[in-house]
Design a protein around this motif. Structure first.
Motif, mmCIF file in Angstrom:
data_model
loop_
_atom_site.group_PDB
_atom_site.id
_atom_site.type_symbol
_atom_site.label_atom_id
_atom_site.label_comp_id
_atom_site.label_asym_id
_atom_site.label_seq_id
_atom_site.Cartn_x
_atom_site.Cartn_y
_atom_site.Cartn_z
ATOM 1 N N THR A 140 17.653 -38.087 -25.262
ATOM 2 C CA THR A 140 18.350 -38.992 -24.112
ATOM 3 C C THR A 140 18.002 -40.501 -24.607
ATOM 4 N N ALA A 141 17.226 -40.600 -25.622
ATOM 5 C CA ALA A 141 16.852 -42.060 -26.190
ATOM 6 C C ALA A 141 17.933 -42.418 -27.094
ATOM 7 N N LYS A 142 18.692 -41.593 -27.762
ATOM 8 C CA LYS A 142 19.443 -41.921 -28.753
ATOM 9 C C LYS A 142 20.559 -42.917 -28.418
ATOM 10 N N PRO A 143 21.125 -42.757 -27.470
ATOM 11 C CA PRO A 143 22.259 -43.921 -27.122
ATOM 12 C C PRO A 143 21.919 -45.389 -27.014
ATOM 13 N N PHE A 144 20.499 -45.674 -26.984
ATOM 14 C CA PHE A 144 19.822 -46.931 -27.109
ATOM 15 C C PHE A 144 20.090 -47.505 -28.470
ATOM 16 N N THR A 145 19.829 -46.630 -29.482
ATOM 17 C CA THR A 145 20.092 -47.026 -30.734
ATOM 18 C C THR A 145 21.595 -47.251 -31.174
ATOM 19 N N ALA B 30 27.573 -37.038 -30.085
ATOM 20 C CA ALA B 30 27.860 -35.847 -29.332
ATOM 21 C C ALA B 30 27.173 -34.625 -29.489
ATOM 22 N N TYR B 31 26.898 -34.292 -30.757
ATOM 23 C CA TYR B 31 26.174 -33.189 -31.217
ATOM 24 C C TYR B 31 24.626 -33.484 -31.476
ATOM 25 N N SER B 32 24.341 -34.562 -31.183
ATOM 26 C CA SER B 32 22.940 -35.152 -31.140
ATOM 27 C C SER B 32 22.226 -34.812 -32.462
ATOM 28 N N GLN B 33 22.962 -35.433 -33.305
ATOM 29 C CA GLN B 33 22.416 -35.221 -34.786
ATOM 30 C C GLN B 33 21.223 -36.024 -35.528
ATOM 31 N N ASN B 34 20.111 -35.620 -35.515
ATOM 32 C CA ASN B 34 18.844 -36.519 -35.672
ATOM 33 C C ASN B 34 19.319 -37.385 -37.062
ATOM 34 N N TRP B 35 19.564 -36.984 -38.035
ATOM 35 C CA TRP B 35 19.718 -37.489 -39.330
ATOM 36 C C TRP B 35 20.458 -38.789 -39.267
ATOM 37 N N ILE B 36 21.866 -38.551 -38.624
ATOM 38 C CA ILE B 36 22.611 -39.734 -38.520
ATOM 39 C C ILE B 36 22.029 -40.804 -37.688
ATOM 40 N N THR B 37 21.424 -40.374 -36.615
ATOM 41 C CA THR B 37 20.849 -41.326 -35.492
ATOM 42 C C THR B 37 19.707 -41.911 -36.331
ATOM 43 N N ALA B 38 18.957 -41.513 -37.129
ATOM 44 C CA ALA B 38 17.828 -42.223 -37.725
ATOM 45 C C ALA B 38 18.463 -43.226 -38.935
ATOM 46 N N HIS B 39 19.562 -42.591 -39.286
ATOM 47 C CA HIS B 39 20.270 -43.642 -40.379
ATOM 48 C C HIS B 39 20.767 -44.841 -39.671
ATOM 49 N N VAL B 40 21.265 -44.795 -38.495
ATOM 50 C CA VAL B 40 21.626 -45.900 -37.730
ATOM 51 C C VAL B 40 20.291 -46.882 -37.363
ATOM 52 N N MET B 41 19.294 -46.179 -36.894
ATOM 53 C CA MET B 41 18.232 -46.770 -36.925
ATOM 54 C C MET B 41 17.635 -47.697 -37.962
ATOM 55 N N LYS B 42 18.016 -47.071 -39.306
ATOM 56 C CA LYS B 42 17.535 -47.682 -40.260
ATOM 57 C C LYS B 42 18.203 -49.077 -40.656
ATOM 58 N N GLU B 43 19.714 -48.913 -40.146
ATOM 59 C CA GLU B 43 20.552 -50.316 -40.254
ATOM 60 C C GLU B 43 20.063 -51.322 -39.240
ATOM 61 N N VAL B 44 19.920 -50.747 -38.087
ATOM 62 C CA VAL B 44 19.502 -51.961 -37.011
ATOM 63 C C VAL B 44 18.211 -52.235 -36.810
ATOM 64 N N THR B 45 17.400 -51.431 -37.449
ATOM 65 C CA THR B 45 15.803 -51.651 -37.123
ATOM 66 C C THR B 45 15.239 -51.249 -35.766
ATOM 67 N N ALA B 46 14.019 -51.295 -35.773
ATOM 68 C CA ALA B 46 13.393 -50.539 -34.391
ATOM 69 C C ALA B 46 13.327 -51.598 -33.398
ATOM 70 N N GLN B 47 12.912 -52.883 -33.758
ATOM 71 C CA GLN B 47 12.478 -53.896 -32.797
ATOM 72 C C GLN B 47 13.755 -54.215 -31.812
#
Length: 751
Positions: free
Chosen positions: A461-466, A517-534
């Protein structure tokens, strides 16, 4: 033999007789004067008469003006004269004081009538309604068993009764009386509580026979208690009906008709651990007490308000029907889910199958009331273990109702640990008003509120924030990413990449919308890599999550803990054009006279741009249209505009679903008390199976009640300034192909 008295003797006897009469009268007058001037105890002042003290229950009132519950020492709520059925007034006057409108507080002639009634077995007191009110308000039962004190008390009642008659109208007197009278068991004081307890109705709707039953309880609430002594209650009720016919309040035919009816009880005793929204009421009480203390809200005399005694009215945002639908949805599905859970673990050796099993049971034992009580008694650990392994009578929770059974206390700890818990909150995303709050499965047995007080790992449920940060930075829902592992390097630590179950991984190039939609971890992590955590952590905090959110890449897949309250509030910003409106449940607090003590103003924060918020509603609709939330469509037939996100944490310890519609945002969590106890398969433990169905059952009932105004055919409103982000992926691909150099840029970024 006739004795003749001389004139002198007759004169002496007359003087003696008159002396006794005049002396007695003078003594009574002197006694009354002494009582009046307070020599035997202070009498209430005029101010006291204007503001009589009595323990009044504080009421929790829903947005649709229904009483959700009460806080009380004595379950007493005041009503006005117009809110009391004439049947109650007539029954009371006919039975207790038929000359009520003719006397001025004391009716000496009534005494002879009462003697006759008592002689034929219908016990009644000689006091007028006004005298009884004086006793209820200012004297109580003190001195009742001491003849001297009782005489003084009686004289005090006379004087107070006269003063009451001078300061109040007859309507006000009879209303105060009915608000203060004790109806005996079940902590029932006043006609409002009595009507609700015995007939589940209001004083205004009491029928003649119902009113007669309650009025008969006034003099002897234990003797005429309809639950404990139904035969005596029926006899007493019929006597009141007889008196009503004698005083021409009902006809003889009506008397015969009402007399033939059964008691017709609809018994609903009031208990703090029962009824609707028990968890909400417990949280609300603490919050109200905190507000009164922190804002220094005190009574006119400078003393602190007592929520259990001062009759406050707490107006809330809860909708009575929606609260009921939420509780019904939980009860219906959790009963099925618990059966799945029990079957799932049937036949397994729990000690071997559950991590830290012995430690969990030991911790549960040490936290139990039984263990604490035994420790306080000075029992040794060996004696306590012997007690916990000795069968004992106990009451346990089941989804079919509480049952009394005999089992070892240590087994009851295991039973409790294997009982699934659940929480749910539903709110209006625009106003922040919370409409339904289900903090747990049973307040009597499990008092910990899981909506606001408890936090659990939020999972996907945290993925939409990224994704929201990415959309704000110009990423498109139609951008495609190859669904392969992509490590994120963290300064000072090893590279991080999330796991992805082979059975749940969709290979190949996926759009961001499909990946969410399918809650894919790898792509979510890739997006996080681009936008950064902060920036993601910052957005999460701006959207109202109060628990710690470290700026680490793993927050993109929900490694942090949060409450249902915070997560539901956060998702409301997606619906409310990027505005986070503080979830609120208190509208205002009033004193017993209707004076406003506190008026709540929720905070509003612009958490994200309006267009980004709208695009996120489009992304979240994809979860329902093609992803992990599709069972809302094919199983529950909810085909209207709905978005949402499922969430499942490590080892299926927590199941989440947060659903969004244009007018409601609803969060649901399910899991056991301890994270080490959970479903062993994702098929059963995922949020789509443990939480989503409760949302579905709730929304079906909400939509069915058209009076609520929650419409199915309304879609999420786009920004008034329009949407520049292309949501049609066909059109997006054409644009990308027509732009020179796009492939090189995408390749560099990994799209």
């Amino acid at each position: 033999m006739i004795i003749k008295l001389t004139p002198q003797e007759i004169q002496r006897y007359n003087r003696t007789l008159w002396g006794i009469v005049i002396g007695g009268f003078s003594f009574v007058v002197l006694l009354l004067l002494c009582v009046n001037f307070g020599l035997f105890g202070a009498l209430p002042s005029f101010r006291d008469l204007e503001n009589p003290k009595s323990n009044l229950a504080s009421e929790v009132i829903t947005e649709d003006k229904q009483v959700l519950g009460k806080y009380f020492v004595q379950n007493r709520s005041n009503v006005t004269f117009s809110q009391i059925s004439p049947n109650v007034i007539n029954a009371l006057i006919a039975t207790e004081d038929n000359r009520f409108y003719k006397h001025s507080g004391i009716d000496f002639g009534r005494t002879f009538t009462i003697v006759l009634y008592n002689m034929i077995g219908h016990k009644q007191g000689g006091s007028t309604i006004t005298q009884q009110l004086a006793k209820n308000l200012f004297n109580g039962a003190q001195g009742a068993h001491n003849p001297v004190k009782r005489i003084i008390q009686k004289l005090q009642e006379w004087i107070i009764a006269v003063r009451i008659e001078r300061n109040y109208t007859k309507e006000e007197i009879i209303t105060m009386y009915l608000n203060t009278v004790d109806f005996g068991s079940y902590n029932t004081f006043g006609i409002s509580s009595a009507a609700a307890t015995y007939f589940h109705t209001t004083p205004a709707n009491l029928t003649p026979e119902q009113a007669a039953l309650l009025v008969r309880m006034v003099n002897a609430p234990t003797l005429y208690n309809p639950i404990r002594h139904p035969d005596k209650a029926l006899e007493g009720r019929n006597f009141v009906l007889y008196r009503m016919s004698q005083e021409n309040y009902i006809t003889d035919g009506q008397y015969q008709e009402f007399k033939a009816r059964p008691l017709g009880l609809n018994f609903h005793p009031t208990d703090h651990t029962e009824g609707m929204a028990t968890y909400f009421r417990a949280v609300l009480k603490k919050d109200v007490q905190k507000i009164l203390e922190e804002k220094s809200i005190v009574k006119p005399d400078g003393t602190q308000y007592d929520l259990d005694r001062d009759g406050l009215k707490i107006y809330t945002t809860i909708n009575y029907d929606m609260q009921q639908y939420a509780e019904e949805a939980q009860h219906k599905y959790m009963r099925e889910l618990q059966a799945q859970f029990n079957d799932h673990w049937h036949g397994y050796n729990l000690r071997k199958a559950i991590n830290n099993y012995d430690l969990l049971i030991k911790q549960g034992m040490h936290r139990s009331d039984r263990y604490i009580a035994l420790k306080q008694q000075g029992k040794t650990d060996e004696e306590i273990m012997e007690d916990f392994n000795t069968p004992a009578a106990m009451n346990i929770f089941t989804w079919r109702g509480d049952i009394d059974t005999t089992m070892k206390p240590i087994d009851s700890i295991v039973y409790s640990k294997l009982t699934l818990r659940n929480a749910m909150m539903s709110m209006d995303p625009t106003t922040g008003n919370i409409k339904a709050w289900v903090g747990g499965i049973d307040f009597k047995h499990y008092k910990y509120d899981q909506v606001k007080m408890g936090t659990r790992q939020v999972g996907s449920t945290a993925k939409p924030f990224t994704y929201a940060v990415a959309i704000s930075n110009g990423f498109s829902p139609c951008m495609q990413v190859n669904n392969v592992p992509d490590s994120i390097t963290i300064p000072g630590s090893k590279p991080w990449a999330p796991n992805s179950s082979p059975s749940e991984t969709k290979p190949g190039m996926l759009t961001l919308r499909t990946a969410l939609a399918y809650s894919q971890n790898w792509i979510t992590a890739h997006v996080m890599k681009e936008v950064t955590a902060q920036p993601v952590a910052t957005l999460i905090k701006k959207m109202g999550v109060t628990s710690p959110v470290p700026a680490l890449p793993s927050i993109c897949i929900g490694s942090f803990d949060a409450s249902v309250f915070d997560m539901t509030g956060a998702y409301s910003a997606f619906v409310n054009h990027g505005l986070w409106t503080e979830p609120t449940y208190i509208v205002r607090i009033e004193d017993k006279n209707g004076n406003v003590l506190y008026d709540n103003k929720p905070r509003v924060v612009q958490a994200m741009e309006e267009q980004a918020a709208y695009v996120m509603t489009y992304m979240l609709k994809g979860v329902i249209e093609e992803g992990t939330g599709t069972r809302l469509r094919w199983k529950y037939n909810l085909t209207n505009p709905i978005g949402g996100k499922t969430g499942t944490t490590n080892d299926n310890s927590d199941g989440w679903f947060i659903g969004i519609t244009p007018q409601l945002v609803t969060g649901v969590w399910t899991g056991c008390e301890d994270r080490d106890i959970h479903f062993r398969s994702t098929r059963l433990g995922e949020g789509a199976n443990t939480a989503l169905p409760i949302f579905a059952l709730y929304m079906k009932q909400v939509y069915a009640n058209t009076e609520l105004g929650i419409k199915k055919n309304v879609d999420f409103a786009p920004p008034k300034s329009g949407v520049t982000t292309v949501l049609d992926c066909g059109q997006y691909n054409q644009q990308q192909q027509s732009q020179p150099g796009t492939d090189e840029v995408d390749k560099k970024l990994g799209f």
